[in-house]
Design a protein around this motif. Structure first.
Motif, mmCIF file in Angstrom:
data_model
loop_
_atom_site.group_PDB
_atom_site.id
_atom_site.type_symbol
_atom_site.label_atom_id
_atom_site.label_comp_id
_atom_site.label_asym_id
_atom_site.label_seq_id
_atom_site.Cartn_x
_atom_site.Cartn_y
_atom_site.Cartn_z
ATOM 1 N N PHE A 92 0.842 -1.195 0.000
ATOM 2 C CA PHE A 92 0.000 0.000 0.000
ATOM 3 C C PHE A 92 0.879 1.249 0.000
ATOM 4 N N GLY A 93 0.231 2.371 -0.299
ATOM 5 C CA GLY A 93 0.925 3.655 -0.328
ATOM 6 C C GLY A 93 0.586 4.413 -1.594
ATOM 7 N N LEU A 94 1.020 5.665 -1.648
ATOM 8 C CA LEU A 94 0.775 6.485 -2.834
ATOM 9 C C LEU A 94 1.593 5.949 -4.001
ATOM 10 N N LEU A 95 0.904 5.595 -5.071
ATOM 11 C CA LEU A 95 1.522 4.899 -6.196
ATOM 12 C C LEU A 95 2.462 5.822 -6.968
ATOM 13 N N ASN A 96 3.681 5.329 -7.228
ATOM 14 C CA ASN A 96 4.653 6.042 -8.055
ATOM 15 C C ASN A 96 5.704 5.045 -8.508
ATOM 16 N N GLN A 186 16.242 5.111 0.492
ATOM 17 C CA GLN A 186 15.034 5.343 1.277
ATOM 18 C C GLN A 186 15.306 4.881 2.705
ATOM 19 N N ALA A 187 15.380 5.835 3.615
ATOM 20 C CA ALA A 187 15.825 5.514 4.971
ATOM 21 C C ALA A 187 14.793 4.714 5.742
ATOM 22 N N VAL A 188 13.519 5.061 5.564
ATOM 23 C CA VAL A 188 12.484 4.480 6.414
ATOM 24 C C VAL A 188 11.190 4.383 5.627
ATOM 25 N N SER A 189 10.363 3.421 5.989
ATOM 26 C CA SER A 189 9.074 3.266 5.327
ATOM 27 C C SER A 189 7.975 3.099 6.370
ATOM 28 N N GLY A 190 7.034 4.043 6.379
ATOM 29 C CA GLY A 190 5.886 3.916 7.261
ATOM 30 C C GLY A 190 5.005 2.740 6.875
ATOM 31 N N THR A 191 4.911 2.449 5.570
ATOM 32 C CA THR A 191 4.070 1.322 5.134
ATOM 33 C C THR A 191 4.630 0.004 5.658
ATOM 34 N N LEU A 192 5.936 -0.122 5.643
ATOM 35 C CA LEU A 192 6.591 -1.330 6.166
ATOM 36 C C LEU A 192 6.290 -1.488 7.656
ATOM 37 N N ALA A 193 6.393 -0.395 8.392
ATOM 38 C CA ALA A 193 6.144 -0.436 9.834
ATOM 39 C C ALA A 193 4.691 -0.785 10.129
#
Length: 644
Positions: A92-96, A186-193
């Motif tokens: 999930f997340g904003l598609l790009n 990419q240092a961090v991912s909120g979607t991963l968390a």
């Protein structure tokens, strides 16, 4: 930033390695203006030190926050997520383009060849800036690839923003979460968390966040390597035990990042930045919830253990837990008047009566099929018997609000048990019994019960006089578990009999205990990793919710008797242990499930939410509800007087 006159904390969501001169200059100026800076991974902290020359003392690592969830992998037929029995992969997340969704699409044919019922959910709208610049070019590219690979029945786009609850439901339904970003910086991912917080095993490209989090909770694969992704997915889907293990590991690894814990970490950092005045953190008391108690209760009793928040039926039932549940629910009924409590009270009372033998004594362990377990014969059950007597007595103190049927059953069981009390040698069994008899006698006013209380209290006095000395005002040569119940029972004996001796011993022993368990505005109860022996150093960690709860109950009793502000202050400090005021600065009560975690270890919280811990929290929470209700009653009374 230069003009601000207040302490500044700056968060860097991403930290780029090998910065160009201008970027490095700007970052260093921002840091110079800041009292502290926050990054979300250890890798980012290392880059700041190595590539930007930032002093370590200015850097704090506070991980990306996550939401608590009620349960994970709980229901394949969730009505909000219509996926039947499909194996669900999701992202999930904003598609790009940076998400490199095509990497997963290229892996799907190999996965589907082994698992035809796989469905891949691509959740989220196109990034607004991308859509402004390129329209739906990237989404159209993905549609075409799906057509070319004949994946129409195995891929579903959810092209909208989901509410938080709806998003979490989709993630909880996910079997494997795919993170395919092609940006190594990419240092961090909120979607991963968020996915890990929902118990999703992860297959991810090796961004710094994933490399730090996924040991045991997922698999890393090389950027844009569809073959490795397919192999990892097939490996996990062929091994359900490995998948379940990763799910549990994901929850344990991500739990410290819950937003509640993140808030505490930010406040602690601010506290260190403001050196002139100590910040007093005000913890918001959660609303009372019986959700997890209901979750753990069958029509026979409350289940002993849980795996995270799922009842472990194989653990069966115990008299201990059902006695505690009866105490908590009878108090809850008194405080709230919720008529639904009566059904639970009846279940727990009937279980206690089921455990009572012809002699009046009780057995403790019962399996899920209602058979008494063999270990009832291998253990000393005095403490369990004492808890049952406490529960019956406390229930009977509420006789004016309960049915005659419930009161008659409880009174018969308690009277039947009185014959075994005089044989108790365990100080805690004696103390539990004194509490039960005290509450039983509040309405009864029996000289017989008063004499039995005196007999039991004299036993504790004898133990106290045999062991106590100048620097050890206690009943034994060690402090173990449920310590607060001993001075509390002595206090109730003093109230019942009017004995100044009992009252003095109660106060001196309780103040001694508090001097050991309260340090630096925190409570640290005696460790279950090793009891505190007289004359020996104190063991730390291994703290149990039940000991904190019993301390709250005792502090309330002592405050009501002596009206000393210190007892009231310590009561708040002790309860705040559940809300994050502990050595890990992490919540022990989960407001999403209504359950309480089973213990506070040296470096982690035990996330299982068993009956003992959850009921213990409720007992402590009800003390504060009762105090709040008393304030309201006093205010209403004052208003009436003022009006008159």
């Amino acid at each position: 930033m230069n003009h601000l006159k207040r302490p500044i904390t700056t968060t860097f969501h991403s930290v780029l390695p090998n910065p160009k001169k201008q970027l490095k200059k700007v970052v260093r100026k921002i840091v110079d203006c800041s009292d502290s800076v926050i990054v979300m991974t250890n890798t980012s902290a290392s880059i700041l030190k190595r590539d930007y020359g930032i002093a370590e003392r200015k850097i704090a690592v506070i991980a990306h926050g996550t939401h608590l969830v009620s349960a994970v992998n709980e229901n394949k037929k969730n009505p909000r997520v219509h996926l039947a029995d499909r194996i669900v992969l999701s992202t999930f997340g904003l598609l790009n383009e940076g998400k490199s969704i095509e990497t997963a699409l290229d892996a799907l044919p190999e996965i589907i060849a082994r698992f035809p019922n796989v469905i891949y959910l691509i959740i989220g709208k196109t990034h607004p800036e991308v859509k402004k610049r390129d329209g739906e070019k990237y989404r159209d590219f993905l549609y075409q690839k799906i057509q070319n690979l004949n994946l129409q029945n195995n891929v579903r786009f959810i092209n909208r923003y989901l509410s938080l609850d709806e998003l979490m439901e989709h993630l909880k339904r996910t079997d494997i979460y795919l993170f395919t970003s092609k940006d190594p910086n990419q240092a961090v991912s909120g979607t991963l968390a968020y996915a890990m917080a929902c118990g999703c095993p992860i297959i991810s490209t090796p961004i710094p966040h994933a490399k730090e989090l996924l040991d045991g909770a997922g698999i890393n694969f090389d950027f844009q390597n569809s073959k490795q992704l397919a192999e990892a997915a097939i490996k996990l889907l062929f091994n359900p035990e490995l998948l379940d293990g990763m799910r549990l590991n994901a929850l344990h690894k991500i739990n410290p990042t819950a937003w509640q814990n993140s808030a505490i970490a930010h406040l602690e950092l601010t506290q260190n930045s403001i050196k002139r005045n100590r910040i007093s953190i005000r913890y918001e008391i959660p609303k009372i919830s019986l959700d997890h108690i209901l979750n753990m209760t069958t029509n026979k009793g409350i289940i002993q253990f849980s795996s995270i928040a799922t009842p472990d039926l194989e653990s069966g039932y115990t008299l201990d837990d059902n006695a505690r549940a009866l105490i908590a629910l009878s108090k809850h009924f008194e405080v709230t008047g919720d008529i639904k409590d009566v059904d639970l009270i009846t279940i727990y009372l009937d279980f206690i009566i089921f455990c009572q033998q012809d002699s009046g004594a009780f057995l403790n362990y019962v399996d899920i099929s209602e058979n008494f377990m063999i270990k009832n014969s291998n253990e000393n059950l005095e403490d369990s018997n004492g808890r049952a007597i406490w529960a019956l007595g406390e229930l009977l103190s509420h006789e004016t609000i309960l049915s005659q049927e419930i009161i008659t059953k409880a009174k018969f069981a308690l009277e039947k048990s009185l014959g075994v009390i005089s044989c108790f040698q365990s100080p805690r069994a004696i103390a539990f019994s004194i509490k039960g008899l005290y509450f039983y006698n509040l309405n009864k006013k029996s000289t017989r019960i008063k004499s039995l209380i005196t007999f039991l209290a004299d036993n504790l006095v004898s133990k106290y006089k045999g062991v106590s000395e100048k620097n050890w005002n206690w009943y034994e040569e060690y402090l173990t578990y449920a310590n607060s119940v001993l001075p509390e029972a002595m206090l109730y004996a003093a109230i019942s009999t009017g004995s100044e001796l009992y009252k003095n011993i109660a106060k001196s022993s309780f103040d001694f205990l508090l001097s050991i368990t309260f340090q630096n505005y925190q409570i640290k109860v005696v460790s279950n990793k090793g009891w505190h022996l007289k004359g020996k150093s104190i063991n730390h960690f291994g703290e149990q919710p039940i000991d904190v709860a019993y301390t709250v109950l005792a502090l309330n009793a002592f405050y009501n008797m002596f009206n000393e502000q210190d007892y009231l202050d310590k009561m708040s400090i002790a309860f705040n242990w559940f809300l994050g005021n502990n050595h890990l600065h992490q919540i022990v009560y989960n407001p999403k499930t209504g359950g309480c975690y089973d213990g506070l270890e040296q470096e982690n919280v035990n996330l299982n939410q068993g009956a003992e811990s959850t009921i213990s929290y409720l007992m402590a929470r009800l003390v504060f509800e009762e105090i709040e209700n008393s304030k309201i009653e006093i205010q209403l009374y004052d208003d009436v007087l003022e009006t008159a």
